[in-house]
Write a protein that holds these residues in place. Structure first.
Motif, PDB file in Angstrom:
ATOM      1  N   LYS A 159       0.816  -1.216   0.000  1.00 45.51           N
ATOM      2  CA  LYS A 159       0.000   0.000   0.000  1.00 45.51           C
ATOM      3  C   LYS A 159       0.845   1.259   0.000  1.00 45.51           C
ATOM      4  O   LYS A 159       0.534   2.236  -0.699  1.00 45.51           O
ATOM      5  N   HIS A 160       1.949   1.229   0.747  1.00 44.65           N
ATOM      6  CA  HIS A 160       2.688   2.466   0.981  1.00 44.65           C
ATOM      7  C   HIS A 160       4.000   2.593   0.205  1.00 44.65           C
ATOM      8  O   HIS A 160       4.487   3.706   0.004  1.00 44.65           O
ATOM      9  N   ALA A 161       4.608   1.479  -0.223  1.00 44.60           N
ATOM     10  CA  ALA A 161       5.914   1.556  -0.887  1.00 44.60           C
ATOM     11  C   ALA A 161       5.848   1.332  -2.391  1.00 44.60           C
ATOM     12  O   ALA A 161       6.826   1.566  -3.095  1.00 44.60           O
ATOM     13  N   SER A 204       5.982   8.184   9.478  1.00 42.72           N
ATOM     14  CA  SER A 204       5.954   9.524  10.086  1.00 42.72           C
ATOM     15  C   SER A 204       6.388  10.624   9.124  1.00 42.72           C
ATOM     16  O   SER A 204       6.180  11.809   9.398  1.00 42.72           O
ATOM     17  N   LYS A 205       7.012  10.226   8.013  1.00 43.13           N
ATOM     18  CA  LYS A 205       7.557  11.183   7.025  1.00 43.13           C
ATOM     19  C   LYS A 205       8.587  12.135   7.659  1.00 43.13           C
ATOM     20  O   LYS A 205       8.824  13.232   7.164  1.00 43.13           O
ATOM     21  N   LYS A 227       4.858  13.619   0.821  1.00 44.50           N
ATOM     22  CA  LYS A 227       3.474  13.156   0.674  1.00 44.50           C
ATOM     23  C   LYS A 227       3.328  11.656   0.929  1.00 44.50           C
ATOM     24  O   LYS A 227       2.372  11.215   1.565  1.00 44.50           O
ATOM     25  N   THR A 228       4.255  10.865   0.412  1.00 47.51           N
ATOM     26  CA  THR A 228       4.106   9.407   0.479  1.00 47.51           C
ATOM     27  C   THR A 228       4.931   8.748   1.584  1.00 47.51           C
ATOM     28  O   THR A 228       4.612   7.636   2.013  1.00 47.51           O
ATOM     29  N   GLY A 229       5.999   9.408   2.009  1.00 40.46           N
ATOM     30  CA  GLY A 229       6.896   8.817   3.000  1.00 40.46           C
ATOM     31  C   GLY A 229       7.889   7.831   2.429  1.00 40.46           C
ATOM     32  O   GLY A 229       8.670   7.229   3.176  1.00 40.46           O
ATOM     33  N   THR A 230       7.893   7.641   1.113  1.00 45.79           N
ATOM     34  CA  THR A 230       8.798   6.661   0.502  1.00 45.79           C
ATOM     35  C   THR A 230      10.172   7.242   0.251  1.00 45.79           C
ATOM     36  O   THR A 230      10.342   8.463   0.088  1.00 45.79           O
TER      37      THR A 230
END
Length: 404
Positions: free
Chosen positions: A209-211, A226-227, A235-238
């Protein structure tokens, strides 16, 4: 021609024949007395090369004192699969020697610190299941229980994902799925009636979902919920780039964890779906040599290089995925091409038959001190190391899956 001259010529001829025969015998002796037999399969040749260079398994990766480490785990897992294939006792003994050097009579693991909550340290525990099955030695069970306890208390993101390490708060890395999930799955199936399988499936759900990059289907090396990290996208933290070894770790996590998901568990179909999507994405950026670049999708950029560890891992995952029926048959061509690239482009064989795998990124990560920003420049400038265990172990497994 008189008798003396004739006799002299015969002596010269006999001497020459004897010399030729001696040289021929020397050549035959050299060919048959090499340290590693070039007629053996690649898995055996790599394992025997490792054993020749390292009398004890803990010495792998240039260690002079024993250490419980994920790199030994990935190589010993390759040896375990090789032992199952060949039934050659020396491979089992090599694994057991590593475990017995690190695990004491009570089952405590030397050099291991549970308070670090480093998910990398779970990986070597994968070799303990078979040792416990073979010996019924409680030391191995106690050590596995300790590693399971780490997972029970491992810090998590708010959404439930394991932190990569205690000192990397709120971060999930692709590497961590390989280090933790297959051990977690095997343990819960063997000793807990599979009660944690939902949690394991959730780890994969979160990283997907996130990466995942929806445009390419590839996954970024890390995700910071947490970014807060400088490397994390606002925005995504990636993290900013795709790294082939992290994709390799993740691909191996997918195919290995599936060994423990029963047919009727919904997570099984979900994880197979993730594997198909990843396989489709990585073959699109596979080089014509069959290999993958250090920065996966930027093969045409200056300084990028064809990297061995990510390539071995992806070859293994593709081949196993097909062999297990998770992936369509056509992906085997990509695995075959990748293995051909490894043996033709990155493997060297010395006069004694010992094989060396080259172009291995020694280490790469995110954050830390000195700070690693995940930039293109960072990845391509990390040092390379021949015969790094992060390539040798997966090479053995890839060769076995392809029966090379």
């Amino acid at each position: 021609m008189n008798v003396i001259t004739t006799a002299f010529m015969v002596m010269i001829l006999l001497s020459s024949c004897k010399e030729i025969k001696t040289k021929s015998n020397e050549t035959e002796t050299t060919a048959t007395n090499t340290l590693v037999d070039s007629t053996d399969k690649w898995s055996v040749r790599m394992a025997n090369s490792i054993m020749h260079r390292n009398e004890h398994a803990y010495e792998i990766d240039h260690r002079t004192v024993p250490k419980w480490d994920y790199v030994h785990g990935v190589v010993m897992l390759g040896f375990e699969k090789l032992y199952e294939k060949t039934n050659d006792q020396k491979y089992y003994d090599y694994i057991k020697d590593y475990a017995d050097t690190l695990i004491n009579e009570e089952g405590a693991i030397a050099t291991y610190k549970i308070e670090d909550y480093n998910i990398d340290m779970i990986n070597a525990g994968k070799i303990l299941f078979k040792l416990y099955d073979h010996t019924n030695d409680s030391r191995y069970r106690n050590a596995m229980d300790t590693l399971r306890l780490q997972l029970t208390d491992q810090p998590r993101t708010k959404s439930g994902g394991f932190w990569h390490k205690k000192r990397y708060p709120n971060q999930m890395w692709l590497d961590g799925l390989y280090m933790g999930a297959p051990f977690y799955a095997q343990y819960t199936v063997n000793f807990e009636q599979g009660k944690a399988l939902d949690d394991i499936a959730h780890q994969f759900e979160l990283i997907e979902k996130h990466a995942k990059d929806e445009k390419t289907g590839l996954l970024f090396h890390g995700w910071d919920e947490s970014k807060a990290m400088d490397w994390a996208d606002d925005k995504t933290g990636t993290s900013p780039n795709f790294w082939s070894r992290s994709l390799g770790w993740y691909a191996m996590a997918l195919v290995d964890v599936l060994d423990y998901f029963p047919q009727d568990h919904p997570g099984r179909a979900q994880i197979i779906g993730y594997l198909k999507e990843l396989a489709t994405a990585v073959v699109k950026v596979q080089d014509e040599t069959g290999l993958w670049y250090q920065v996966t999708d930027m093969g045409d950029r200056e300084g990028n290089f064809l990297e061995a560890s990510g390539s071995t891992m992806l070859v293994y995952a593709l081949a196993k995925g097909v062999n297990k029926g998770y992936l369509p048959e056509h992906f085997m061509k990509n695995a075959e091409l990748g293995f051909k690239g490894l043996t033709e482009e990155l493997i060297k064989v010395d006069k004694d038959g010992l094989i060396t795998i080259t172009q291995v990124c020694a280490v790469a990560g995110l954050g830390g001190n000195p700070y690693r920003d995940g930039s293109y420049e960072y990845y391509i400038n990390e040092r390379k190391k021949d015969n790094d265990p992060k390539a040798t172990g997966p090479f053995i497994m890839a060769a076995l899956e392809l029966d090379k």
